[in-house]
Design an enzyme around this catalytic site. Structure first.
Site, PDB file in Angstrom:
ATOM      1  N   ASP A 214       0.845  -1.191   0.000  1.00 30.02           N
ATOM      2  CA  ASP A 214       0.000   0.000   0.000  1.00 30.02           C
ATOM      3  C   ASP A 214       0.887   1.249   0.000  1.00 30.02           C
ATOM      4  OD1 ASP A 214      -2.899   0.876   0.543  1.00 30.02           O
ATOM      5  OD2 ASP A 214      -1.836   1.955   2.120  1.00 30.02           O
ATOM      6  N   GLU A 272       1.863  -0.592  -5.051  1.00 33.15           N
ATOM      7  CA  GLU A 272       0.917   0.451  -5.446  1.00 33.15           C
ATOM      8  C   GLU A 272       1.699   1.756  -5.438  1.00 33.15           C
ATOM      9  OE1 GLU A 272      -3.037   2.892  -3.941  1.00 33.15           O
ATOM     10  OE2 GLU A 272      -1.393   2.396  -2.608  1.00 33.15           O
TER      11      GLU A 272
HETATM   12  C1  GLC Z   1      -4.100   3.080  -0.703  1.00 35.09           C
HETATM   13  C2  GLC Z   1      -5.365   2.257  -0.591  1.00 35.09           C
HETATM   14  C3  GLC Z   1      -6.488   3.146  -0.211  1.00 35.09           C
HETATM   15  C4  GLC Z   1      -6.184   3.758   1.126  1.00 35.09           C
HETATM   16  C5  GLC Z   1      -4.836   4.459   1.113  1.00 35.09           C
HETATM   17  C6  GLC Z   1      -4.360   4.739   2.501  1.00 35.09           C
HETATM   18  O1  GLC Z   1      -4.151   4.003  -1.723  1.00 35.09           O
HETATM   19  O2  GLC Z   1      -5.582   1.560  -1.788  1.00 35.09           O
HETATM   20  O3  GLC Z   1      -7.718   2.480  -0.174  1.00 35.09           O
HETATM   21  O4  GLC Z   1      -7.174   4.671   1.482  1.00 35.09           O
HETATM   22  O5  GLC Z   1      -3.836   3.683   0.516  1.00 35.09           O
HETATM   23  O6  GLC Z   1      -3.903   3.562   3.099  1.00 35.09           O
END
Ligand code: GLC
Length: 558
Positions: A214, A272
């Site tokens: 994440d 991500e």
């Molecule tokens: C990422 C997740 C999202 C979340 C954010 C904070 O982007 O996919 O859903 O709100 O991180 O952890």
């Protein structure tokens, strides 16, 4: 729609240690997948019961979102204990059972790791608030600016709106790139590094096959915490920013790779990372760092051939330059569902803030058009070399639930942007499994209890309904994944573009061709071609209608 059947060829890349190079991975959002105990919230019992849905779909792996113990200030991305499952979802035994039962079906399991921030209820942050020795330095506490330090330490904005800093009653400020309940941790502190390495091992020891990281581009901040250049509010980091994509990140991922590689079979990572371009993205997937990172340009792309072609070329070239597979993604739990994105006009970048989203959202969506395009987009996605992710519900052609009553919205984004951004709840409605009305078999409890509401009118989109319909989105996905596997379309083989005229994307992968018609006219297919699979039932007579994709073969190797 015709599908050739036959034995599945064994591919080392698919079944062996490098399975992640061409896998299809299903994103399971547990809160909304299936509710096993009738409380209106999805859980691991429900997820286990429906594992055959994934096996029937033909995916290689499942990525389970946020299952850790959490006060749920951001739907689980505020983790209070990384070694415990949230009681609303189950417990550790239940998680191990889920992993074992997925493995029994040949499905690998990834979970989220959330290393940029923890919950404000995490024991570390609680100790930091009490100023216990050694804890404040695990976070980013700073004095404020201006008279009496009443101004935040810099101008960074939270991704959810408002300043990225919150002030304690005693005067110090702490950094949170997301909600105030999600304090950022300080990756310069060795205790932070040691803790997350230990968490990785904890789960790898329990059989987990990998992690989705994440906010993989967060973690390390510019040491001076300088002001950021102004950027559009809510921007997904399309411009350089001192809180993101800093060089110091890569050393962390190198050490994580050593840990993943120390297991047999080796474990894998997908990052991500919302970064300005694919050149920056490629740095995350160098051979000794992460295995894969989401290709978000593909997800951000409008339904336009010129745009998609340049995204595909750039993504393949940059990933190839470092020996990594491209990682195609059409949707996830943070963006509007593909069906709805494709159901309105197609501005330059569909989920960027520099266009007027509010005005776009006022256009009446043509959902039949959006669904037709999303079916074609799926065939495009699955024909490309590399890995592909399927967000739960996309295999059913679900649309965004845009009219959730405001009082039922859960996303902190809605609240923190003061209602000017509706947030992400619309793509998180519980899945429809069967029946004609909410909760559509999602839950044994009453519809009013599901944690987010479901729209009326999803009766024809349920898994049960679509299973019996040969032309359904679900059966298209099943056929596409079976054929992709049989033809090894994920394999790391280059694509050759064919000259098919304006508005048409056409490329060959060995004997197979993928054609996608994004123009406004019907297109002639090659005379000698045999259609293997079509995204719509009305492909006939050697022509390809608008907003349709086909896989075909002409028997020759190009
Ligand atoms: C990422 C997740 C999202 C979340 C954010 C904070 O982007 O996919 O859903 O709100 O991180 O952890």
């Amino acid at each position: 729609m015709t599908v050739e059947t036959g034995p599945v060829p064994d591919s080392d890349a698919r079944t062996g240690q490098q399975w992640w190079r061409e896998a299809v991975i299903y994103q399971l959002y547990p809160r909304s997948f299936a509710d096993g105990n009738g409380d209106g919230i999805g859980d691991l019992i429900g997820a286990r019961r429906h594992l055959d849905h994934l096996a029937g779909l033909g995916v290689d792996a499942v990525w389970v979102n946020h299952w850790y113990r959490s006060p749920m200030a951001d739907a689980g991305y505020d983790v209070a204990d990384y070694r415990a499952i949230d009681p609303g979802y189950g417990d550790l035994d239940e998680a191990e059972r889920f992993v074992a039962e997925a493995h029994d079906r040949g499905i690998r399991v990834l979970a989220d790791i959330v290393p940029n921030h923890v919950s404000s209820e995490h024991e570390w942050f609680q100790a930091a608030l009490r100023d216990e020795p050694g804890y404040r330095d695990r976070f980013v506490f700073r004095p404020g600016r201006g008279v009496d330090g009443a101004e935040p330490p810099n101008n960074w904005e939270s991704n959810f709106g408002g300043p990225a800093w919150t002030r304690l009653p005693e005067g110090l400020w702490y950094l949170h790139l997301f909600a105030p309940e999600q304090p950022d941790v300080n990756w310069d502190n060795p205790a932070v590094r040691a803790e997350f390495e230990s968490v990785l091992r904890f789960w790898f020891d329990r059989g987990l096959d990998g992690f989705r990281i994440d906010v993989a581009h967060g973690l390390v901040k510019h040491p001076d915490l300088p002001d950021a250049e102004a950027r559009p509010a809510g921007s997904q980091h399309v411009k350089p920013h001192p809180a993101y994509d800093q060089d110091g990140l890569h050393e962390i991922y190198r050490s994580w790779r050593v840990i993943a590689d120390s297991y047999d079979p080796p474990r894998m990572f997908v990052g991500e990372a919302w970064v300005p371009n694919n050149e920056r993205l490629a740095r995350y997937v160098r051979p000794d760092e992460l295995h894969t990172a989401f290709q978000f340009d593909f997800l951000r792309s409008p339904w336009r051939s010129d745009w998609l072609r340049s995204v595909i070329d750039d993504a393949l070239a940059q990933a190839d330059g470092v020996g990594a597979p491209a990682t195609w993604v059409l949707a996830n739990h943070d963006v509007a569902r593909a069906v709805t994105r494709f159901a309105r006009s197609q501005p330059d970048q569909l989920i960027e803030p520099d266009w007027d989203r509010a005005r776009w959202a006022k256009e009446t969506p043509d959902l039949a058009l959006g669904r037709r395009r999303a079916r074609a987009a799926a065939l495009l996605q699955f024909a490309l070399p590399g890995t592909a992710y399927v967000y739960q519900g996309d295999e059913l052609g679900l649309d965004e639930f845009e009219t959730i009553p405001n009082e039922l919205r859960e996303d902190p984004m809605y609240r923190m942007f003061g209602g000017t951004d509706v947030g992400r709840d619309g793509c998180r409605s519980p899945l429809p499994w069967s029946g004609e009305e909410p909760p559509y078999g999602f839950s044994g409890g009453p519809a009013e209890r599901t944690w987010l509401p479901q729209p009326d009118g999803w009766g024809s989109l349920t898994v049960a309904h679509q299973t019996d319909d040969p032309q359904s989105v679900l059966n298209l996905y099943r056929a596409a994944l079976a054929l992709r596997r049989k033809l090894s379309l994920g394999a790391a083989e280059s694509i050759n573009w064919l000259d098919a005229g304006d508005g048409v994307l056409a490329f060959s992968r060995g004997t197979v061709q993928c054609w996608v018609n994004l123009s406004s006219d019907t297109v002639e297919l090659p005379a000698e071609a045999t259609v293997l699979l079509a995204s719509a039932p009305d492909v006939q007579g050697g022509t390809l209608p608008v907003d349709t994709a086909v896989w075909l073969t002409n028997g020759e190797r190009s």
